[in-house]
Motif scaffolding. Sequence first.
Motif, PDB file in Angstrom:
ATOM      1  N   VAL A   1       8.278   2.436 -37.477  1.00  0.00           N
ATOM      2  CA  VAL A   1       8.972   2.868 -38.858  1.00  0.00           C
ATOM      3  C   VAL A   1       7.948   2.509 -40.003  1.00  0.00           C
TER       4      VAL A   1
ATOM      5  N   ASP B   1      12.214   2.515 -29.784  1.00  0.00           N
ATOM      6  CA  ASP B   1      12.805   3.033 -31.079  1.00  0.00           C
ATOM      7  C   ASP B   1      13.801   2.245 -31.660  1.00  0.00           C
ATOM      8  N   ALA B   2      14.669   1.544 -30.923  1.00  0.00           N
ATOM      9  CA  ALA B   2      15.992   1.106 -31.483  1.00  0.00           C
ATOM     10  C   ALA B   2      15.348  -0.464 -31.982  1.00  0.00           C
ATOM     11  N   ARG B   3      14.115  -0.687 -31.811  1.00  0.00           N
ATOM     12  CA  ARG B   3      13.794  -1.974 -32.282  1.00  0.00           C
ATOM     13  C   ARG B   3      12.563  -1.628 -33.333  1.00  0.00           C
ATOM     14  N   GLY B   4      12.635  -0.398 -33.868  1.00  0.00           N
ATOM     15  CA  GLY B   4      11.925   0.145 -35.240  1.00  0.00           C
ATOM     16  C   GLY B   4      10.468   0.183 -34.779  1.00  0.00           C
ATOM     17  N   PHE B   5      10.070   0.518 -33.623  1.00  0.00           N
ATOM     18  CA  PHE B   5       8.700   0.690 -33.528  1.00  0.00           C
ATOM     19  C   PHE B   5       8.261   1.792 -34.184  1.00  0.00           C
TER      20      PHE B   5
END
Lengths: 603, 316
Positions: B273, B267-271
């Motif tokens: 988005v 999530d934090a690495r933007g998967f």
Amino acid sequence: MSRHASGPPHQRDGETAGGELRAEDVSFAYLGAPRAALRHVDLGVAPGEVVLLTGASGCGKSTLALALCGLIPSRVHGELRGRVTFAGEALSGLPPHKTSQLVGMVFQNPNQQLISQTVESEVAFGPENLALPQPEIAGRVDWCLDVTGMGGLRRAAVVTLSGGQKQRTAIAATLAMRPRVLVLDEPLSDLDPVGAQEVLGTLRRLAQDERAGVVIIEHRVDEVAPWADRVVLMDGGRVVLDQPPRAAWSDGAPWLAAGAGVPDMVRLAHDVPGAFPAGPALSVDEAVEATRGTWFAAALAAAAADRVRARPDRTGAAPAGRLAPPLLSWEHVSVTFDGNRAVDDVTLSVGEGEWVALIGANGSGKSTLTGLAVGLGKPGAGTVAFRGRPVRPGRVFEHAAEVALLLQAADEMLFAETVRGELEFGLRFRAPPASPVLDLAGAVEFFGFDGLEHHSPWELSQGGRQRLALAALLVGAPGVLVLDEPTTGQDADHMRAFLRLLTRIRSYTGLTVITVTHDIRGLASRAARVVLLGEGRVRMDGPASQVFAHPRELARWGVLAPPLARLQTGLLGAAAGDVLLTVEDVAAAALAHRPAARNGVPA
Amino acid sequence: MMQSLLARTVISYLLVFVVPLLLPVVFIKLVGLGGLRELVTYEAGDTPLHRLDPRLKVLYPVAMGVLSILLSWTLMLAVFALSILPWLWLRPSRQRIRVLMVMVIGPALAGFWSQGMYYLPPPPVHFLYQFPWTISWLGSPGITSYGMIFGLEQSARVLVTVSTSMLILVTTDVGDFTWAFERFRAPPQVGFALTAALRFLPEVISRTTLVLRAVELRGYDLSRPRWFQAGAWPDYIRRVAHCAVLITVPLLVGALRGTATMAMVADARGFGVSRTRGSLRVHKRTATDVWGYVILAALVIGALVLNHLHIGARQY
């Protein structure tokens, strides 16, 4: 926002550049938890600032980290009050990929956060998800690998990296999202002291050169304090202290109450008034500079000379552990993995009742060597023997009755439904020993499990589970207790409690103990004998006070001597002789040789 | 003597049970749980195979699988040989070769043996060895050469796909897979699932090995009897089965913790988005790639044509 293909991630235009991360009156309770994990926390992190966040296990540090990164409440559910902002903008309502471009989080275990197979793929994963153009992704990857010193390993497979390299890869991957603030949860827990200094150096560079805010959550305050601009102490979900490092330890009371660590140099300054005229030093180098040529250095020199005079003549004496027939011995043992020698012609013996600390950098062969003692792995050459009988490779079940090995991951050693079941576990599969080290009732009492016998092991704290795994091993008749990194990731209180427990076990049972450890300051310094391994070979072997008197030799093999030892050798050089390894001993030696005071100031 | 009921019964039982007993022993001795990592671990390198267009690599096992389905047994041998050739080019480590050999020969032997016993040709049946009535409870009348050849054929068909897939796993970084899937317009989740599986499978194997060690360290006997200690094997199997239950809790607890962290990291690495993803990699199609595409296409089209013309086609 302008993007620089090869530029650092922190050169941004726009409203968020130079912003401050703030937690404003933040309280949080996990779903279904009876107590709040965070209570009215106020905290700010300015650009370029390195903040050390510490406190006992369970004090709320990691929860605060999740809140600062916006993962609370978006991914970790519970009741959140107050708000976390970056440059005035609330993070709470933002999706994780937005917050991670402002505040990046590096989790404790790098193995669980490295998703890709190679280093460069891992670093590129975030920018690829943001659908950035290829030159931008390549620029970010280059920069992140460069700043973390991983450029030479960009095509390496993640599974082949050491712990420190994995940690730096995780930092690089987080940096690739171009966060303004980095939050790192116990980044040093699996690293040897030299690896830890590498990571800390990287973080300091990020703060200084790139103006990134850095929050380091860590128990190892001795190592982090010299790199920090501010120290924040948490206790019971609250921030109880937030000050620059020098002022942070001026009063020991909050640290004692919180059960958190105090750097040795600071403790020394408290215990020896007047030793540091300009105030407590934070690093050994600073302490050496501050006390060179002072009465304190002279007092230490006089004490060292006394020790040399009092030392018995050891000419012709056999090395420790070789006077009696050895309990455990390795004779010319070599082990090779994939063509690399993990253990290289090691000859070592451990005598009855000894406490030996096995130290060395990551990958020096410590765990491989101790594993052989219980039949884990097969030596390519040489023999391992217990009480003169060869240890048969693969017969772990047989040898575990004689050599009890507590793994670093003690949780992996629990299999029963209750505490009592756990203690009985070993007895279910083999005949009860004639003379156990501890019987069942004795173990319950000794380890403080009264009233908890029918509880699940998973209801115990992490320290409790470790004690349970240790107790379960001792409800048998082992002749040797081998502890693999037993104090990793533990706070100061737990570490002290574990050392007390180990001392009690030894005095109660007379067991031979071998500890494999990176905890040079705590565990290794308390052992009677220290064996240094470097690249699979025994490089030093002797009493702790002698081994730690050679910081250069230790550094050569990737080990940092304890701060107190470095202080003594830094001030006295070879004249330091056998070094003193506890603050109490150093303080007593200095005070005993303190010159007479004139007007309250030592001459 | 050899024709007596007793002798024939003993020989029959040996023939029936030697392979299922031998295969696990060979697997444990030569591969083991840790050795399984070799099957899926990417081997970083800069060989021509590593440099091939990832799309071509994804298509390669698919195309070879199609050939193995369509072609006759004789042509299948050629396809099988074709699937082995790139391994010679790659020159994998001895450890990996050992694991691969066991994983290839094991199933082939199992297929060969089981089909030899249970695949019956139309009558009249010619038995290589006919079982006596004392073993009829197993449901096999005996071993036929026809069944064995059929088993070998089926195993070779499966092994073509297995061998080519493994070759691709060993020489392709997962990031390249993801890139290729995206070019084929597959959802990013497909690539991510593959990435996570390939990255964490070795971790799961390592953790399982660690927990098994821990069980033994706690006094649980997992020592294997010698092969001739027939009476000890049932107890060993019972202990292993019980151990599987014991290690479930620590494995599950560890896996759940790890999964939660991994989800937060993703999530934090933007998967997820963006509907499209960028890529660090720039794959310029080379002459080798073009030749690769041409050869694959020619092979598949050739097989289809032959199949249509009933030349060298698989007989059902």
